[in-house]
Scaffold this motif. Structure first.
Motif, PDB file in Angstrom:
ATOM      1  N   UNK A 113     -15.848  44.656 -56.552  1.00  8.68           N
ATOM      2  CA  UNK A 113     -14.641  45.219 -57.133  1.00  8.68           C
ATOM      3  C   UNK A 113     -13.845  46.030 -56.124  1.00  8.68           C
ATOM      4  N   UNK A 114     -14.531  46.797 -55.277  1.00  9.19           N
ATOM      5  CA  UNK A 114     -13.839  47.586 -54.255  1.00  9.19           C
ATOM      6  C   UNK A 114     -13.210  46.679 -53.197  1.00  9.19           C
ATOM      7  N   UNK A 115     -13.941  45.649 -52.770  1.00  5.41           N
ATOM      8  CA  UNK A 115     -13.387  44.715 -51.792  1.00  5.41           C
ATOM      9  C   UNK A 115     -12.182  43.962 -52.360  1.00  5.41           C
ATOM     10  N   UNK A 116     -12.254  43.592 -53.627  1.00  9.10           N
ATOM     11  CA  UNK A 116     -11.140  42.876 -54.249  1.00  9.10           C
ATOM     12  C   UNK A 116      -9.904  43.758 -54.316  1.00  9.10           C
ATOM     13  N   UNK A 117     -10.096  45.047 -54.583  1.00  9.45           N
ATOM     14  CA  UNK A 117      -8.955  45.960 -54.617  1.00  9.45           C
ATOM     15  C   UNK A 117      -8.290  46.047 -53.247  1.00  9.45           C
ATOM     16  N   UNK A 118      -9.076  46.117 -52.185  1.00  9.44           N
ATOM     17  CA  UNK A 118      -8.515  46.174 -50.835  1.00  9.44           C
ATOM     18  C   UNK A 118      -7.851  44.835 -50.468  1.00  9.44           C
ATOM     19  N   UNK A 119      -8.463  43.728 -50.879  1.00 10.18           N
ATOM     20  CA  UNK A 119      -7.903  42.417 -50.537  1.00 10.18           C
ATOM     21  C   UNK A 119      -6.576  42.177 -51.239  1.00 10.18           C
ATOM     22  N   UNK A 120      -6.477  42.576 -52.504  1.00 11.27           N
ATOM     23  CA  UNK A 120      -5.220  42.390 -53.237  1.00 11.27           C
ATOM     24  C   UNK A 120      -4.090  43.236 -52.651  1.00 11.27           C
ATOM     25  N   UNK A 121      -4.449  44.315 -51.963  1.00  8.69           N
ATOM     26  CA  UNK A 121      -3.436  45.129 -51.310  1.00  8.69           C
ATOM     27  C   UNK A 121      -3.145  44.713 -49.889  1.00  8.69           C
ATOM     28  N   UNK A 122      -3.778  43.633 -49.417  1.00 11.62           N
ATOM     29  CA  UNK A 122      -3.549  43.158 -48.063  1.00 11.62           C
ATOM     30  C   UNK A 122      -4.215  44.004 -46.997  1.00 11.62           C
ATOM     31  N   UNK A 123      -5.335  44.646 -47.327  1.00  6.54           N
ATOM     32  CA  UNK A 123      -6.003  45.540 -46.391  1.00  6.54           C
ATOM     33  C   UNK A 123      -7.338  44.983 -45.898  1.00  6.54           C
ATOM     34  N   UNK A 124      -7.536  43.683 -45.984  1.00  2.00           N
ATOM     35  CA  UNK A 124      -8.720  43.020 -45.435  1.00  2.00           C
ATOM     36  C   UNK A 124      -8.272  42.159 -44.262  1.00  2.00           C
ATOM     37  N   UNK A 125      -8.888  42.352 -43.093  1.00  2.48           N
ATOM     38  CA  UNK A 125      -8.501  41.651 -41.877  1.00  2.48           C
ATOM     39  C   UNK A 125      -9.741  41.036 -41.229  1.00  2.48           C
ATOM     40  N   UNK A 126      -9.497  40.005 -40.411  1.00  2.00           N
ATOM     41  CA  UNK A 126     -10.579  39.332 -39.676  1.00  2.00           C
ATOM     42  C   UNK A 126     -10.142  39.198 -38.225  1.00  2.00           C
ATOM     43  N   UNK A 127     -11.030  39.571 -37.305  1.00  2.00           N
ATOM     44  CA  UNK A 127     -10.755  39.441 -35.877  1.00  2.00           C
ATOM     45  C   UNK A 127     -11.819  38.542 -35.264  1.00  2.00           C
ATOM     46  N   UNK A 128     -11.449  37.828 -34.212  1.00  2.00           N
ATOM     47  CA  UNK A 128     -12.408  36.935 -33.553  1.00  2.00           C
ATOM     48  C   UNK A 128     -13.376  37.721 -32.692  1.00  2.00           C
ATOM     49  N   UNK A 129     -12.870  38.595 -31.806  1.00  2.00           N
ATOM     50  CA  UNK A 129     -13.704  39.428 -30.950  1.00  2.00           C
ATOM     51  C   UNK A 129     -12.813  40.394 -30.200  1.00  2.00           C
ATOM     52  N   UNK A 130     -13.376  41.538 -29.800  1.00  2.00           N
ATOM     53  CA  UNK A 130     -12.626  42.483 -28.980  1.00  2.00           C
ATOM     54  C   UNK A 130     -12.634  42.043 -27.522  1.00  2.00           C
ATOM     55  N   UNK A 131     -13.824  41.846 -26.991  1.00  2.00           N
ATOM     56  CA  UNK A 131     -13.962  41.422 -25.602  1.00  2.00           C
ATOM     57  C   UNK A 131     -15.302  40.725 -25.463  1.00  2.00           C
ATOM     58  N   UNK A 132     -15.307  39.590 -24.796  1.00  2.00           N
ATOM     59  CA  UNK A 132     -16.544  38.825 -24.639  1.00  2.00           C
ATOM     60  C   UNK A 132     -17.297  39.180 -23.365  1.00  2.00           C
ATOM     61  N   UNK A 133     -16.672  39.917 -22.467  1.00  2.00           N
ATOM     62  CA  UNK A 133     -17.299  40.206 -21.181  1.00  2.00           C
ATOM     63  C   UNK A 133     -17.920  41.598 -21.148  1.00  2.00           C
ATOM     64  N   UNK A 134     -17.112  42.617 -21.349  1.00  2.00           N
ATOM     65  CA  UNK A 134     -17.598  43.988 -21.244  1.00  2.00           C
ATOM     66  C   UNK A 134     -16.930  44.836 -22.313  1.00  2.00           C
ATOM     67  N   UNK A 135     -17.558  45.950 -22.728  1.00  2.00           N
ATOM     68  CA  UNK A 135     -16.938  46.824 -23.724  1.00  2.00           C
ATOM     69  C   UNK A 135     -15.617  47.391 -23.217  1.00  2.00           C
ATOM     70  N   UNK A 136     -14.630  47.459 -24.091  1.00  2.00           N
ATOM     71  CA  UNK A 136     -13.309  47.973 -23.722  1.00  2.00           C
ATOM     72  C   UNK A 136     -12.693  48.671 -24.925  1.00  2.00           C
TER      73      UNK A 136
END
Length: 322
Positions: A113-136
């Motif tokens: 229910x909490x996730x659905x509330x965030x999703x209906x407001x457009x506040x759920x995002x997906x990212x592929x990766x920040x960096x594949x080599x070193x932390x940044x």
């Protein structure tokens, strides 16, 4: 209708899209249920180690301070009584366990229910990766800026994504959780929920039992001469037809969906070839399921190797018994 969310890479560019399953991100939000679960979760976080001493536990003489009568003062029996300095406490707190018993189904329903509330407001995002080599950390900040999130962000990662964790551990406004520890309270106190692609696929697979299909991003159009563009515009546009499920592989009592996706006459059981599950008309997820193959009845679906949604197969039961 199933919503879609774009997958963003480390540079802030779209790297594809993924569907948000309606069974997870579009369920009814039960506010009293979420309140009860959150209160129980916060209560379980209390240590409960507070302790005070009564008059029988503090140090001090057991003798009577002065005689009972003749002094003009109130009678006293011990210097360890609460009204004396250093005396015991009255009805003070003692160690106790504040945890409450909450059924697992209630905890799961509150999270969805909490996730659905965030999703209906457009506040759920997906990212592929920040960096594949070193932390940044700089790359992580730029990625969050490209998503349009700035504060109260919860980043959901897979336990193996150590590089991403090291990239955001110095960001005070980002709270990191592994996908298997996602809970209703942390979702509610966060303005935006950002999944890594690995964590999103693992979370959806654990909740639905099926894999996630990722749509590739459309390639950018290269610069072409005007004459070539005009010639291409004159050519008729060809639409690729999507291959339908081959109903012949599932027996004579199965049928592929019609051109408009509807059911053939006499076929009312929906089948999903990817998960090998079938849904009855009275089933909970019948209206939200897109049929890849139709069956005349449930017996025909079971004969083809399909299992009714919400029930374990015979192989799973045998493996569980062993």
């Amino acid at each position: 209708m199933t919503a879609q969310v774009a997958i963003v890479d480390a540079k802030g560019e779209q790297a594809g899209s993924v569907e948000l399953p309606a069974s997870i991100f579009d369920v009814q939000t039960n506010v009293p249920l979420i309140h009860q679960v959150v209160v129980a979760q916060r209560a379980a976080a209390r240590q409960g180690t507070h302790s005070t001493k009564g008059r029988g536990e503090v140090s001090g003489s057991g003798a009577k301070p002065f005689k009972q009568k003749g002094t003009g003062r109130a009678r006293q029996g011990s210097i360890r009584m609460p009204q004396h300095r250093g005396g015991g406490s009255v009805h003070g707190p003692t160690p106790r366990d504040y945890s409450q018993r909450t059924p697992k189904k209630m905890i799961a329903a509150a999270l969805l229910g909490a996730l659905s509330d965030r999703a209906r407001g457009g506040h759920v995002h997906v990212i592929s990766a920040f960096s594949s080599e070193a932390p940044s950390t700089r790359t992580a900040v730029d990625t969050f800026a490209a998503l349009g999130v700035a504060k109260n962000v919860m980043l959901v990662l897979d336990r193996a994504e150590e590089t991403a964790f090291l990239s955001v551990r110095n960001l005070a406004e980002v709270h990191v959780l592994p996908w298997d520890q996602l809970n209703a309270y942390d979702v509610l106190v966060s303005d935006d929920i950002v999944f890594s692609q690995t964590a999103f696929e693992a979370f959806v697979a654990a909740k639905t039992g099926s894999s996630v299909e990722v749509a590739a991003a459309a390639p950018k159009a290269a610069a072409e001469p005007k004459a070539a563009k005009a010639a291409e515009a004159e050519q008729p546009v060809k639409v690729a037809e999507q291959p339908a499920a081959d109903a012949a592989d599932f027996g004579p009592d199965s049928h592929a969906p019609l051109e408009d996706g509807s059911a053939p006459e006499g076929f009312e059981i929906k089948g999903n070839a990817n998960s090998m599950k079938f849904h009855r008309p009275e089933g909970r997820w019948y209206e939200q399921t897109e049929a890849e193959v139709w069956f005349r009845d449930a017996a025909a679906a079971e004969a083809a190797g399909f299992v009714e949604a919400g029930k374990a197969s015979k192989a799973d039961k045998a493996e569980k018994d062993n």
